[in-house]
Enzyme design. Sequence first.
Site, short mmCIF file in Angstrom:
data_model
loop_
_atom_site.label_atom_id
_atom_site.label_comp_id
_atom_site.label_asym_id
_atom_site.label_seq_id
_atom_site.Cartn_x
_atom_site.Cartn_y
_atom_site.Cartn_z
N TYR A 129 1.30 -1.32 -0.06
CA TYR A 129 0.04 -0.16 -0.31
C TYR A 129 1.30 1.04 -0.44
O TYR A 129 2.05 0.95 0.42
CB TYR A 129 -0.92 -0.17 1.26
CG TYR A 129 -1.62 -1.17 1.52
CD1 TYR A 129 -1.79 -2.16 0.29
CD2 TYR A 129 -2.45 -1.16 2.71
CE1 TYR A 129 -3.33 -3.09 0.55
CE2 TYR A 129 -3.40 -2.56 2.53
CZ TYR A 129 -3.49 -3.03 1.63
OH TYR A 129 -4.57 -4.38 2.42
N GLY B 259 -18.40 -1.78 1.16
CA GLY B 259 -18.65 -1.71 -0.52
C GLY B 259 -17.75 -0.70 -0.87
O GLY B 259 -18.32 -0.41 -2.08
N ARG B 260 -16.88 -0.42 -0.53
CA ARG B 260 -15.57 0.55 -1.04
C ARG B 260 -16.22 1.73 -1.32
O ARG B 260 -16.07 2.45 -2.36
CB ARG B 260 -14.89 -0.22 -2.48
CG ARG B 260 -14.95 -1.64 -2.44
CD ARG B 260 -13.86 -1.35 -3.74
NE ARG B 260 -14.01 -3.44 -3.61
CZ ARG B 260 -12.18 -4.45 -3.24
NH1 ARG B 260 -11.43 -2.97 -3.03
NH2 ARG B 260 -12.13 -5.18 -3.15
#
Length: 318
Positions: A50, A202-203
């Site tokens: 990341y 959910g993003r």
Amino acid sequence: MQTRKLGNEGLEVSALGLGTMMMPDNEESVDTIRGALELGITMFDTADLYGEEYGLQRFGGNERLLGRALKGRRDKAIIATKFGVTHTQGPKGDRAYIKKSVDASLYSLGVDYIDLYYQHRVDPNTEIEETVNTLAELVGQGKIRYIGLSEAPAEVIRRAHSVHPITAVETEYSLWSREVEDDILPLLKELGIGFVPYSPLGRGFLTGQIKSFDDLPEDDYRRYYPRFQGDNFAKNLEVVALIEQLAIQKGCKTSQLALAWLLAQGSNVVPIPGTKRLDRVQENLGALQITLSPEELARIEEISPKGIASGGRFASGI
């Protein structure tokens, strides 16, 4: 702060964690991490992959951010990071790669040990027994405290756990990504393994804040995900609208309802919603004050049953 236990080896964390994947490397992110810690969040999730340097094929950017934010506060935080995703070679889990990766993550984080160390994706070319045996050595050396797996299939989890106790499994889980209910969640309950849902909102779709495709910035990675495109977007938006109505009746935010539903799925479930904003962290923590009745859970099941989401979880090639 409510706490929950992950696994049977003694790891206790805040009932909600904080995902740091999408945090930019700036002072707002540092303040958000420190503010979350002050609010009682103890579990912080990152990975060597990341960070804003991802496109340059460099590792450790997000770990360095987290390490900087937690400097002087290390004893108050549970740090979870991951290894095993490469840019060019696919998933890796061999002994040499793990030993190199853990040292790199320790350096990036600026810490002496990692609390929870996940294999990010299972290496199809390395037996899971070799991977877990190597991780067990790292536990013995004090470099890591607990072992985790991410997006691992059930049979791999069982094999891994027979070598050394697995403390947590991290996989996507939310009201529109419920595949883990088939075999993963029952197995984790059987083996006494904790579960850490990533993308629990959910993003971002389950926050109710995304009303059209144009709400996504032009450089937003979600534009490439099937669930955010075309007819899929429209169908998924209809489901979110129903959840939003239920949240209004409950007197809470849509995001809080979605997180409360996850928390109700088991005492071993610790969601890690990600955000760069402290006010969103505070909002998410409101989910801990929400109790869903059997009737409300049944209504949510009616609105958003398993398989309701239109479109695949990932873009092609991811």
